[in-house]
Design a protein around this motif. Structure first.
Motif, PDB file in Angstrom:
ATOM      1  N   MET A   1       0.829  -1.184   0.000  1.00 49.99           N
ATOM      2  CA  MET A   1       0.000   0.000   0.000  1.00 49.99           C
ATOM      3  C   MET A   1       0.877   1.253   0.000  1.00 49.99           C
ATOM      4  N   HIS A   2       0.340   2.295  -0.567  1.00 48.42           N
ATOM      5  CA  HIS A   2       0.999   3.591  -0.541  1.00 48.42           C
ATOM      6  C   HIS A   2       0.196   4.555   0.325  1.00 48.42           C
ATOM      7  N   PHE A   3       0.907   5.478   0.936  1.00 50.50           N
ATOM      8  CA  PHE A   3       0.298   6.502   1.778  1.00 50.50           C
ATOM      9  C   PHE A   3       0.965   7.836   1.486  1.00 50.50           C
ATOM     10  N   LEU A   4       0.154   8.871   1.398  1.00 49.59           N
ATOM     11  CA  LEU A   4       0.658  10.230   1.195  1.00 49.59           C
ATOM     12  C   LEU A   4       0.647  10.973   2.519  1.00 49.59           C
ATOM     13  N   LEU A   5       1.763  11.572   2.833  1.00 45.40           N
ATOM     14  CA  LEU A   5       1.869  12.464   3.982  1.00 45.40           C
ATOM     15  C   LEU A   5       1.900  13.875   3.419  1.00 45.40           C
ATOM     16  N   LEU A   6       0.865  14.640   3.699  1.00 43.95           N
ATOM     17  CA  LEU A   6       0.754  16.005   3.194  1.00 43.95           C
ATOM     18  C   LEU A   6       1.082  16.972   4.320  1.00 43.95           C
ATOM     19  N   VAL A  77       6.532  23.079   9.844  1.00 45.29           N
ATOM     20  CA  VAL A  77       5.307  22.458   9.334  1.00 45.29           C
ATOM     21  C   VAL A  77       4.258  22.626  10.420  1.00 45.29           C
ATOM     22  N   VAL A  78       3.112  23.206  10.066  1.00 42.22           N
ATOM     23  CA  VAL A  78       2.096  23.539  11.066  1.00 42.22           C
ATOM     24  C   VAL A  78       0.912  22.572  11.083  1.00 42.22           C
ATOM     25  N   GLY A  79       0.845  21.685  10.121  1.00 39.43           N
ATOM     26  CA  GLY A  79      -0.218  20.689  10.090  1.00 39.43           C
ATOM     27  C   GLY A  79       0.133  19.594   9.111  1.00 39.43           C
ATOM     28  N   TRP A  80      -0.428  18.418   9.340  1.00 41.96           N
ATOM     29  CA  TRP A  80      -0.156  17.305   8.433  1.00 41.96           C
ATOM     30  C   TRP A  80      -1.337  16.348   8.411  1.00 41.96           C
ATOM     31  N   THR A  81      -1.420  15.610   7.309  1.00 32.90           N
ATOM     32  CA  THR A  81      -2.469  14.622   7.098  1.00 32.90           C
ATOM     33  C   THR A  81      -1.864  13.426   6.389  1.00 32.90           C
ATOM     34  N   VAL A  82      -2.311  12.241   6.754  1.00 35.90           N
ATOM     35  CA  VAL A  82      -1.913  11.020   6.048  1.00 35.90           C
ATOM     36  C   VAL A  82      -3.151  10.464   5.359  1.00 35.90           C
ATOM     37  N   LYS A  83      -2.995  10.142   4.069  1.00 34.94           N
ATOM     38  CA  LYS A  83      -4.099   9.576   3.292  1.00 34.94           C
ATOM     39  C   LYS A  83      -3.619   8.339   2.548  1.00 34.94           C
ATOM     40  N   PRO A  84      -4.437   7.288   2.524  1.00 35.15           N
ATOM     41  CA  PRO A  84      -4.076   6.142   1.694  1.00 35.15           C
ATOM     42  C   PRO A  84      -4.171   6.530   0.222  1.00 35.15           C
ATOM     43  N   TRP A  85      -3.274   6.001  -0.575  1.00 36.00           N
ATOM     44  CA  TRP A  85      -3.266   6.297  -2.003  1.00 36.00           C
ATOM     45  C   TRP A  85      -3.353   4.971  -2.751  1.00 36.00           C
ATOM     46  N   ALA A  86      -4.441   4.740  -3.427  1.00 38.58           N
ATOM     47  CA  ALA A  86      -4.663   3.505  -4.178  1.00 38.58           C
ATOM     48  C   ALA A  86      -3.979   3.617  -5.531  1.00 38.58           C
ATOM     49  N   THR A  87      -2.716   3.268  -5.585  1.00 34.83           N
ATOM     50  CA  THR A  87      -1.963   3.341  -6.833  1.00 34.83           C
ATOM     51  C   THR A  87      -2.269   2.102  -7.673  1.00 34.83           C
ATOM     52  N   VAL A  88      -2.636   2.331  -8.950  1.00 36.17           N
ATOM     53  CA  VAL A  88      -3.059   1.225  -9.800  1.00 36.17           C
ATOM     54  C   VAL A  88      -2.346   1.175 -11.151  1.00 36.17           C
ATOM     55  N   VAL A  89      -1.589   2.199 -11.487  1.00 38.54           N
ATOM     56  CA  VAL A  89      -0.888   2.252 -12.764  1.00 38.54           C
ATOM     57  C   VAL A  89       0.562   2.626 -12.505  1.00 38.54           C
ATOM     58  N   THR A  92       5.556   0.600 -10.020  1.00 35.79           N
ATOM     59  CA  THR A  92       5.572   0.365  -8.574  1.00 35.79           C
ATOM     60  C   THR A  92       4.198   0.536  -7.930  1.00 35.79           C
ATOM     61  N   ALA A  93       3.141   0.489  -8.728  1.00 38.52           N
ATOM     62  CA  ALA A  93       1.786   0.592  -8.182  1.00 38.52           C
ATOM     63  C   ALA A  93       1.543  -0.548  -7.200  1.00 38.52           C
ATOM     64  N   SER A  94       0.805  -0.242  -6.146  1.00 38.54           N
ATOM     65  CA  SER A  94       0.568  -1.270  -5.131  1.00 38.54           C
ATOM     66  C   SER A  94      -0.465  -2.301  -5.575  1.00 38.54           C
ATOM     67  N   GLN A  95      -1.303  -1.941  -6.523  1.00 39.89           N
ATOM     68  CA  GLN A  95      -2.303  -2.873  -7.037  1.00 39.89           C
ATOM     69  C   GLN A  95      -2.470  -2.614  -8.536  1.00 39.89           C
ATOM     70  N   GLN A  96      -1.808  -3.429  -9.341  1.00 43.87           N
ATOM     71  CA  GLN A  96      -1.865  -3.259 -10.787  1.00 43.87           C
ATOM     72  C   GLN A  96      -3.258  -3.587 -11.323  1.00 43.87           C
ATOM     73  N   LEU A  97      -3.835  -2.709 -12.111  1.00 43.10           N
ATOM     74  CA  LEU A  97      -5.101  -2.977 -12.767  1.00 43.10           C
ATOM     75  C   LEU A  97      -4.871  -3.109 -14.261  1.00 43.10           C
ATOM     76  N   THR A  98      -5.561  -4.041 -14.865  1.00 42.31           N
ATOM     77  CA  THR A  98      -5.473  -4.229 -16.306  1.00 42.31           C
ATOM     78  C   THR A  98      -6.878  -4.210 -16.890  1.00 42.31           C
ATOM     79  N   LEU A  99      -6.965  -4.127 -18.206  1.00 45.27           N
ATOM     80  CA  LEU A  99      -8.262  -4.090 -18.886  1.00 45.27           C
ATOM     81  C   LEU A  99      -8.748  -5.472 -19.281  1.00 45.27           C
ATOM     82  N   ASP A 100      -8.092  -6.518 -18.846  1.00 41.39           N
ATOM     83  CA  ASP A 100      -8.486  -7.902 -19.193  1.00 41.39           C
ATOM     84  C   ASP A 100      -9.840  -8.262 -18.627  1.00 41.39           C
TER      85      ASP A 100
END
Length: 100
Positions: A1-6, A77-89, A92-100
């Motif tokens: 899984m990927h996560f973004l720290l903003l 840095v005065v504030g931060w947020t962590v969000k899951p990032w559903a990488t599919v393409v 190094t995507a965490s979950q490869q999606l194809t058109l099959d």
């Protein structure tokens, strides 16, 4: 899984980050060496925020990073947020999606 720290940076981020930059970069390089942090950097021109990409089974590494980052501890840095990032393409995507 990927996560973004903003990061929400302080209004004086550009003038203050130099004081803590060495400690912040050493802290970030340690997270890279552990395989947690993939990419990170300031966003905008001039920079007005930052974004860090983490990988792992949960968002724990990203949250722990933010809580002890020298930039956060010193108010650069005065504030931060962590969000899951559903990488599919991309190689190094965490979950490869194809058109099959």
């Amino acid at each position: 899984m990927h996560f973004l720290l903003l990061y929400d940076t302080a209004p004086d981020y550009l003038s203050r980050r130099g004081e803590f930059r060495r400690a912040h970069l050493a802290y970030a390089q340690a997270a890279v060496a552990r395989g947690e942090l993939v990419l990170g950097g300031a966003v905008g021109d001039p920079a007005d925020s930052a974004l860090l990409l983490f990988q792992g089974d949960s968002d724990a590494a990203a949250r722990a990073f933010a809580q002890d980052d020298p930039y956060v501890r010193n108010g650069v840095v005065v504030g931060w947020t962590v969000k899951p990032w559903a990488t599919v393409v991309g190689a190094t995507a965490s979950q490869q999606l194809t058109l099959d």
